[in-house]
Scaffold this active site. Structure first.
Site, PDB file in Angstrom:
ATOM      1  CE  LYS A  21      -2.827   0.546   3.654  1.00 36.20           C
ATOM      2  NZ  LYS A  21      -2.705   1.823   4.399  1.00 36.20           N
ATOM      3  CB  SER A  22       3.824   2.274   1.997  1.00 36.41           C
ATOM      4  OG  SER A  22       3.275   2.187   3.273  1.00 36.41           O
ATOM      5  CG  ASP A  47       0.898  -0.029   9.415  1.00 34.80           C
ATOM      6  OD1 ASP A  47       0.455   0.835  10.198  1.00 34.80           O
ATOM      7  OD2 ASP A  47       1.380   0.238   8.305  1.00 34.80           O
ATOM      8  N   GLY A  95      -4.835   7.759   5.424  1.00 29.70           N
ATOM      9  CA  GLY A  95      -3.975   8.748   6.078  1.00 29.70           C
ATOM     10  C   GLY A  95      -2.729   9.020   5.259  1.00 29.70           C
ATOM     11  CB  SER A  98       5.292   9.974  11.412  1.00 28.73           C
ATOM     12  OG  SER A  98       4.422  10.067  10.299  1.00 28.73           O
ATOM     13  NE  ARG A 144      -2.445  -2.009   8.525  1.00 26.75           N
ATOM     14  CZ  ARG A 144      -2.155  -2.313   7.256  1.00 26.75           C
ATOM     15  NH1 ARG A 144      -2.340  -3.535   6.807  1.00 26.75           N
ATOM     16  NH2 ARG A 144      -1.679  -1.395   6.442  1.00 26.75           N
ATOM     17  CD  GLN A 148       0.703   8.183   7.251  1.00 25.77           C
ATOM     18  OE1 GLN A 148       0.154   9.006   7.976  1.00 25.77           O
ATOM     19  NE2 GLN A 148       0.145   7.033   6.928  1.00 25.77           N
TER      20      GLN A 148
END
Ligand code: S3P
Length: 436
Positions: A26-27, A320, A99, A172, A393, A174
């Protein structure tokens, strides 16, 4: 919590045997669409995650004027428009549940000529955004949030950005990535120093797109004003999706499962170290490289687990994977102690509270702390009704727990599994999961 109407009844199935490949990371899928869109030229993406989160990002770039073709499922051809070629949209840009999409886009759009509004679903609308709007404002961006620093984000275009030297408080990827993407259109140099190294996909991929960037674990430096050159990206299978089957096969007696070509970026594989320390039998075979990322087959066999204190140093490398680790811990002999993981409270749900509540319903003693929990392992997980809180999840973690439960586990509100792992239920059933 508003329910999606889609629920699962999960119960003990058979041993998990055979060989599977889980969907793309996904990332990496988010970043591939973003950077390919900003590049000069045409990029091909293979192994793209056909999940709702990555597709929301894809739809946003279409809305911003990028042509993206789908030659086959899991493949995209992206006709990049160049770093200055995006076209603003009058309509809000909908990040859905993601996010990663919203935070990275905040950085990417902060230096564009046009205004943008980023919105998300009910869960994303409750997630903290000051962690990105704060540093971006220090670079010169103007971004308005709703009260409390929550989405929607109103990003004012045409603001000159300046590179800066940031020392982050929270580990983080992100936040780091949002700063780097803003740094691409900033004047001068942008530096990010992290309290603990996080996944470095943005750095690796910028480099693959020809951007001059220096990085080492926990440190990255980038000069603004560079252009990206199109390249092809081969997305590895998502370790976080593989994690559910790693734990399920470790727990269910008689299991022996091969997970093929799993992405093994060291900033993602903390769960492997922790499961092995708990006694899991997981072997890595055929190590290789795919799209600049390490990959390997993971072969997991059932083995009894014992509780441990999860080393705090591994927490960012498995951030995660805690929902499913909680399940492993619930089935281990003795106690497992998780600490230093307060970030779990601001994910798609409050994952400490959601897992603690659900596990208690299934007869497991869990003592919550502000930044973790102590999970007391038991050999007698029971059936019961648990809430996923709309968190993909959490839903999948409880489907794994059900494989060793005595009785049926009813899991409410599971539609969001499609954000990261479309087809999880069919794949799990094929492998022998009891799941309806
Ligand atoms: C991600 C970073 C992590 C992770 C998320 C994906 C990314 O979030 O939990 O699922 O792709 O950069 P944080 O940066 O908030 O830790």
């Amino acid at each position: 919590m508003s329910g999606s109407g889609l629920d699962w009844s999960a119960s003990r199935g058979g041993p998990l045997r055979g060989e599977i490949m889980v969907p793309g990371d996904k990332s990496v899928s988010h970043r591939a669409i973003m950077l390919a869109s900003l590049a000069d030229g045409v990029s091909r993406i293979d192994g793209f995650l056909e999940g709702e989160d990555a597709r929301a990002t894809e739809a946003i770039f279409r809305q911003l004027g990028v042509r993206i073709d789908t030659p086959a499922a899991g493949a995209r051809t992206v006709h990049g428009v160049g770093i200055d070629g995006l076209r603003g949209s009058n309509a809000p840009l909908d990040c859905g549940n993601a996010g990663t999409g919203m935070r990275l886009l905040a950085g990417l759009l902060a230096g564009q000529r046009f205004d943008s509004v980023l919105v998300g679903d009910a869960s994303l609308s409750k997630r903290p955004m000051r962690r990105v709007t704060g540093p971006l404002s220090e670079m010169g961006a103007r971004i308005e949030t709703a009260e409390g620093g929550l989405p929607p984000l109103r990003i004012h275009g045409g603001r000159p950005l300046r590179g800066r030297d940031f020392t982050l408080q929270v580990a983080s990827a992100q936040v780091k990535s949002a700063i780097l993407l803003a740094g691409l259109s900033a004047d001068g140099e942008t530096i990010v120093r992290e309290p603990h190294p996080t996944r470095d996909y943005t750095e690796r991929m910028l480099s693959a797109f020809g951007v001059g960037i220096e990085f080492s674990p926990g440190h990255v430096r980038l000069r603004g004003g560079q252009r990206l050159a199109a390249t092809d990206i081969d997305v590895p299978a998502d370790f976080s999706s593989a994690a559910f089957f790693l734990v399920a096969a470790a727990l269910v007696p008689g299991s022996e499962l091969r997970l093929r070509r799993v992405g093994m970026n060291p900033r993602r594989t903390g769960l492997l170290h922790v499961l092995r320390a708990m006694g899991a039998d997981i072997r890595e075979e055929h190590p290789g490289e795919q799209g600049g990322e390490p990959v390997a087959d993971l072969v997991v066999r059932h083995a009894p687990l014992r509780g441990i204190e999860v080393p705090v140093a591994h927490v960012p490398d498995m951030i995660d994977e805690f929902p499913v680790l909680f399940v492993a811990a619930a089935c281990a002999e003795g106690r497992t102690v998780v600490s230093g993981a307060a970030e779990l409270r601001v994910k798609e749900s409050d994952r400490i509270a959601a897992m603690a509540a659900g596990l208690r319903t299934l007869g497991v003693q869990v003592d919550e702390t502000p930044d973790g929990a102590t999970i007391h392992g038991t050999s007698a997980i029971t059936g019961g009704s648990v809430a996923s809180h709309g968190d993909h999840r959490i839903a999948m973690a409880f489907a794994v727990a059900a494989q060793v439960a005595v009785g049926e586990v009813h899991i409410a509100d599971v539609a969001n599994v499609a954000t990261s792992f479309p087809g999880f239920d069919a794949l799990a059933r094929n492998l022998g999961f009891g799941l309806r």
